[in-house]
Design a protein around this motif. Structure first.
Motif, PDB file in Angstrom:
ATOM      1  N   ASP A  58       0.899  -1.090   0.005  1.00  0.00           N
ATOM      2  CA  ASP A  58      -0.008   0.013  -0.043  1.00  0.00           C
ATOM      3  C   ASP A  58       0.722   1.283  -0.051  1.00  0.00           C
ATOM      4  N   SER A 272       4.985   0.218  10.933  1.00  0.00           N
ATOM      5  CA  SER A 272       3.321   0.101  10.924  1.00  0.00           C
ATOM      6  C   SER A 272       2.954   1.475  11.823  1.00  0.00           C
ATOM      7  N   GLY A 275       5.493   4.579   9.990  1.00  0.00           N
ATOM      8  CA  GLY A 275       5.627   4.638   8.481  1.00  0.00           C
ATOM      9  C   GLY A 275       4.353   4.322   7.715  1.00  0.00           C
ATOM     10  N   GLN A 276       3.329   3.775   8.633  1.00  0.00           N
ATOM     11  CA  GLN A 276       2.163   3.308   7.818  1.00  0.00           C
ATOM     12  C   GLN A 276       2.382   2.268   6.698  1.00  0.00           C
ATOM     13  N   GLN A 277       3.312   1.535   7.219  1.00  0.00           N
ATOM     14  CA  GLN A 277       3.456   0.361   5.965  1.00  0.00           C
ATOM     15  C   GLN A 277       3.128  -0.895   6.713  1.00  0.00           C
ATOM     16  N   HIS A 278       1.937  -0.899   6.917  1.00  0.00           N
ATOM     17  CA  HIS A 278       1.047  -2.042   7.487  1.00  0.00           C
ATOM     18  C   HIS A 278       1.538  -3.487   6.787  1.00  0.00           C
ATOM     19  N   SER A 281       5.301  -4.365   7.572  1.00  0.00           N
ATOM     20  CA  SER A 281       5.208  -4.718   9.031  1.00  0.00           C
ATOM     21  C   SER A 281       4.608  -6.090   9.267  1.00  0.00           C
TER      22      SER A 281
END
Lengths: 308, 319, 445
Positions: A58, A272, A275-278, A281
């Protein structure tokens, strides 16, 4: 003999007629059902969701795309991840034995009946486990402070210059110290209560045979609590690999020495939450979970083999 | 050697666990007086001193906490941490802690008690049921249960937080007490302890006897199983209590309404306000509040520790 | 001034035109397709009433809410402190992802606004009439919340920078209060020499502070044009900053104490930290947090890179925004305007907040207010002048929240190893470029 693996003991029960077993099979699920249902909701479903997430990427610009196993490939080549894993492995190799040995020593001392003020000792050593993380921050902030804290005060008072516990070189040891402080009491109680139920006829027999205290410890007590030792070790391994609270707490005071990828769990957190890199992560978490599982399983097997 | 007395009166908690079936009577609960009957061991000063060092290690940081509760916010920053400051502000700090922000501390305390009551109580109950099932029944998939549990626990929880949040949000659970209570209901360590404990503490013969008497499975559990499991339950209860009491990460993500905060989250918001523009640092209240938070746990420990030994012990020792 | 927030937000329009964003694109080129909301609509909504959820950590809002509810008894405002800065953004992002439980009004710091505006997380306030407030705010904060015709938030407070110094310490050691950064270094040396316990300031690496320093030095490391981003920490302004700061680091003239900790408050109180360069919102924190040093401290303009200059920058400061998924829009806007442009401003100034509204900054009452804490000094004059001198062409990254979170992983190395600050900033740059690329931005180095 002692084993950490309950199924082994459960299977000791005599075989039952198969008709009855069928009836029980449903009954058994009836009892474990509530645990299983909640467990499925709060553990399995999020893990399943994470596995699903790990197949996507995403982006702030570009939205969500299916990427197959790309995230896993990235994780396996991720230096930050492997560095963090190396760090917790080093931590594990030193801190867990130290903590468990101190806990074991105290448990043996309490059990020996040779201490003055045993009850006071027992609760005092357990107390740190009850301290909430917020307070631990303030407390250790004071203890470790080389500027205004205890270390600084000692330096001033004695005219020495102690090394800074929050420096890059020492901060892992400082974290180890906090973890040890928190969990010595917890492990001590597991060992202590295991020791409490060894039949004392065994000691008496040994004493009659002329065995000294040390011999009794090594020949009777330690083998008898092997199960407790293995359990404590497995949970400590999982705990070390998931090291999170303490570095997060100390980071307030040593934010350059403790990076946001300091431990695998910290790394997945910052991926997560910062960085909102779920998706990535989740991938790192799953890889980490698999590694932890394998190691815990190996320890359990070894413990079982020795114990059997 | 069954114990009909125990079966007959499940209300008489804590029940003494039966000694098992093979005659090794003192296994689970050795009366202290019987220890080393031929003469108590000599007390050792050396051993006491060595253990004392560990106690010192455990207590010095706590000493800082206790001393700090007697200081004002200014005194806290301006005086040596391990000794008292001029003003003795303990009573003042305690009353301010309870009145600050319109007395929200009391609300947090009550919330925490509720979370601990429902969360830890429920976790213990589920662990007891599950442990009982694993120990006393054969059912398909049984071998996989614990492997799955350990495997799930091995996945770092922080990465699961956002997926869990999104799920709970869809179910309408976020920002309600359930978002804190439901995850607290799972204690893998508790399940493990109850499994081993139930294996040891409940003689299968006793269950068979109850069944022959016509008791259903539920009744057998409540009348035969539960009383015998009481000591183990107390053990698990203590561990889950501490865990729920200090639960921080999940409430942080799940709760937005300060009215539902547990103490840890509330204290953290007081702590964080020192770092905001115009925020008043109240480290003294954070520290006093923390000490107040620890006290109930100490009380619980003292209250429950007599059950502790037999409880945990069965979980780890078999002959 | 090639790059500013206007360009950034114009870029958002481009993203929408390409249909890349996951959420619907409401506005285009700063213009808005949102329905106009008339003042009458808002008045009607206020009369009808309802419940409003506000996520904010700003303490002075408490009084504002009380005043607001008194004036509009039908409205019930619930303020929740869901965490401070990054915790709050986590909460907001999570709620937006879940499309549930999103607050009606949220406090967002200026540096973090870009991300939410870019991902269409916020309503354009222009259709509510916010565009008419342009002249109300000082240029720095206003620039931070607008994009072309779109207004993404109303400035709540501002942080024009100033230098606070402990006059007692400077007097005692007969050290001149620095007016330039060179003098600052000199003063740092002199103070250390006079008393090894005294440091000119504390610094353990702080992204917000570093970006503010760069801002004042004339560096413009971030160039943002829609999804095109350029990051460069090697311009002349950045060099001025790194060279000077490197001296302080090399000679260990900065106390290794992290801001906002207990130890930091202690240092501000006992004279071991001689200066503090930060936003003008600081006096409230001095008054409540460092009571024992009342009378010791004074405010002064920020030291300059060139003697005689008046360059300044912003540090901190936040705005109130309306998340797109929030409800009760009219009420939410009415509250936001009340708090940040209306009667709430006075209440908040009384509570110690530093306003972003020009009229208040220029008012006699404000400028002549004496600060007993600063020995009766009329410190607001200094702050207001600083506010007017803030260069308004600064731009943050559209993912500054993440970038700031890794500042200490990268640039922080300069504080604890032989890595220089310039090298540290370079690795911060590289890590920020890497993230931007991963997130789909076109990043030029």
């Amino acid at each position: 003999m002692t084993t950490p693996q309950p199924p082994a003991t459960a299977e000791r029960s005599p075989a039952r007629p198969s008709a009855k077993r069928d009836r029980r099979s449903w009954t058994g699920w009836g009892f474990i059902g509530p645990f299983a249902a909640v467990f499925a909701l709060v553990f399995l479903a999020p893990i399943g969701y994470s596995v699903y997430l790990s197949l996507f990427r995403d982006q702030l610009i570009g939205g969500t795309t299916f990427v197959g196993l790309d995230n896993y490939q990235q994780a396996l080549q991720d230096d930050q991840f492997w560095a963090s894993l190396g760090r917790v492995s080093a931590f594990l190799a030193v801190q867990v034995p130290v903590m468990l040995l101190i806990a074991l020593f105290v448990a043996l001392a309490l059990d020996s009946g040779r201490l003055y003020g045993k009850d006071f000792f027992r609760i005092s050593i357990f107390l740190p486990y009850a301290v909430p993380a917020v307070v631990a921050t303030l407390m250790w902030g004071f203890m470790y402070g080389s500027q205004f804290g205890l270390v600084g005060d000692i330096n001033d008072a004695l005219g020495v210059s102690l090394p800074d516990p929050l420096s890059t070189e020492l901060v892992l040891a400082s974290i180890g110290n906090i973890v040890t402080w928190e969990f010595v009491g917890y492990n001590m109680l597991i060992f202590y209560s295991a020791l409490r139920v060894i039949p004392h006829s065994l000691y008496e027999a040994a004493e009659i045979d002329g065995a000294g205290q040390f011999r009794i410890v090594t020949a009777i007590k330690l083998p008898a609590i092997r199960g407790a030792l293995v359990i404590a070790t497995i949970f400590s391994i999982i705990g070390s690999f998931q090291l999170f609270n303490e570095p997060v707490i100390l980071r307030d005071l040593a934010r350059n020495a403790i990076t946001t990828d300091y431990t695998p769990n910290f790394y997945t957190y910052s991926l997560s939450f910062d960085g909102q890199q779920h998706n990535y992560s989740a991938t790192v978490a799953i890889v980490m979970g698999l590694i932890t599982m394998v190691i815990a399983y190996v320890v359990q097997l070894r413990g079982m083999r020795k114990g059997a | 050697m069954s114990s009909p007395a125990t079966t007959a009166s499940p209300a008489s908690l804590p029940a003494r666990p039966p000694a098992g079936t093979s005659g090794s009577a003192p296994r689970l609960r050795t009366p202290r007086t019987k220890r080393h009957s031929p003469g108590r061991p000599r007390r050792s000063v050396l051993l006491t001193v060595l253990t004392g060092l560990v106690v010192l290690y455990a207590l010095v940081p706590l000493l800082w906490l206790v001393i700090s509760t007697t200081k004002t916010q200014e005194g806290l920053a301006g005086s040596f941490g391990l000794w008292f400051d001029g003003d003795f502000a303990l009573w003042d700090n305690i009353s301010t802690t309870f009145t600050y922000n319109d007395g929200v501390f009391t609300r947090w305390l009550l919330n925490t008690l509720m979370y601990v009551g429902l969360g830890a109580g429920g976790a213990t109950f589920l662990a007891v049921l599950g442990g009982y099932a694993l120990a006393k029944f054969a059912f398909p998939g049984k071998r996989a249960v614990f492997a799955v549990v350990i495997g799930a626990v091995a996945v770092p929880g922080t990465a699961l937080a956002v997926p869990t949040f999104l799920m709970f949000s869809k179910m309408g659970l976020t920002d309600t007490p359930w978002a804190v209570i439901i995850p607290s209901l799972i204690s893998p360590f508790g399940l493990y302890l109850m499994w081993v404990f139930a294996t040891e503490a409940i003689p299968t013969e006793l269950m068979e006897a109850a069944r022959i008497d016509g008791a259903g499975e539920v009744r057998t559990f409540f009348q035969v199983g539960l009383p015998l499991l009481a000591p183990g339950m107390v053990t698990v209860l203590l561990f889950t209590m501490v865990a729920t009491w200090n639960n921080y990460f999940l409430p942080l993500i799940m709760l937005k309404d300060p009215d539902w905060y547990p103490l840890t989250l509330g204290l953290n918001s007081w702590n964080a306000q020192a770092a905001t523009a115009g925020g008043e640092p109240v480290f003294n209240l954070v520290i006093t509040g923390s000490l107040i938070t620890i006290l109930p746990l100490i009380a619980a420990f003292l209250l429950l520790q007599k059950y502790w030994q037999s409880g945990l012990a069965a979980g780890s020792v078999k002959e | 001034m090639p790059m500013n927030t206007r360009r950034l937000l114009r870029g958002i329009g481009i993203v929408c035109a390409l249909g890349l964003g996951a959420t619907a694109c409401g506005s285009d080129e700063g213009g808005s397709s949102q329905k106009q909301v008339s003042a009458e609509n808002i008045q009607a909504a206020l009369k009808k009433g309802g419940t409003l959820t506000v996520w904010a950590w700003e303490p002075t809002l408490k009084q504002v809410v009380a005043d607001f509810e008194k004036k509009y008894p039908a409205v019930d405002v619930k303020v929740a402190n869901v965490g401070t800065n990054s915790d709050a953004y986590t909460a907001l992002s999570n709620a937006i992802s879940a499309k549930k439980g999103v607050p009606d009004v949220a406090q967002i710091e200026y540096y973090a606004l870009g991300q939410y505006a870019l991902t269409k997380g916020l309503d354009d306030l222009a259709p509510y009439g916010a565009d008419k407030l342009a002249g109300t705010y000082s240029p720095g904060p206003w620039n931070s919340v607008t994009s072309g015709k779109a207004v993404y938030a109303l400035p709540m407070d501002a942080g024009p920078m100033a230098m606070f110094y402990n006059k007692k310490v400077f007097d005692k050691h007969k050290v001149k209060v620095p007016a330039t950064w060179d003098e600052y270094v000199e003063a740092a040396r002199a103070l250390q020499k006079a008393d090894p316990k005294v440091y000119i300031a504390n610094d353990t690496g702080d992204a917000g502070m570093a970006t503010s320093m760069l801002w004042q030095a004339g560096s413009r490391p971030y160039t943002v044009d829609g999804t095109k981003v350029k990051i460069d920490f090697s311009d002349a302004g950045a060099r001025k900053y790194t060279e000077t700061w490197q001296k302080l680091l090399d000679e260990k003239l900065l106390a290794p104490v992290t801001g906002w900790t207990d130890a930091w408050y202690k240092g501000l109180g006992d004279g071991s930290l001689a200066t503090l360069t930060t936003g003008a919102w600081m006096p409230a924190n001095f008054t409540t947090g460092v009571k024992n040093a009342s009378g010791d401290w004074r405010a002064a303009p920020l030291p300059q890179w060139t003697a005689g200059d008046k360059a300044s920058a912003e540090n901190g400061g936040s705005a109130l925004a309306l998340p797109a998924l929030g409800k009760n829009k009219e009420l939410a806007y009415a509250f936001t305007e009340f708090a940040n442009a209306g009667e709430g401003v006075q209440a908040r100034i009384k509570g110690g907040a530093f306003p972003a509204t020009t009229a208040d900054l220029q008012s006699d009452a404000f400028q002549n207010a004496e600060f007993p804490y600063f020995g009766g000094q009329k410190a607001n004059k200094i702050f207001a002048e600083s506010a007017a001198n803030v260069a308004d062409d600064w731009s943050y990254l559209p993912y500054q929240v993440y970038a700031n979170s890794i500042f200490n992983n990268t640039a922080g190395k300069a504080y604890i190893s032989k890595t220089t600050l310039a090298q540290g900033l370079k690795s911060w740059q590289d890590a920020s470029v890497k993230y931007g690329t991963e997130q789909g931005f076109t990043v030029e180095k």
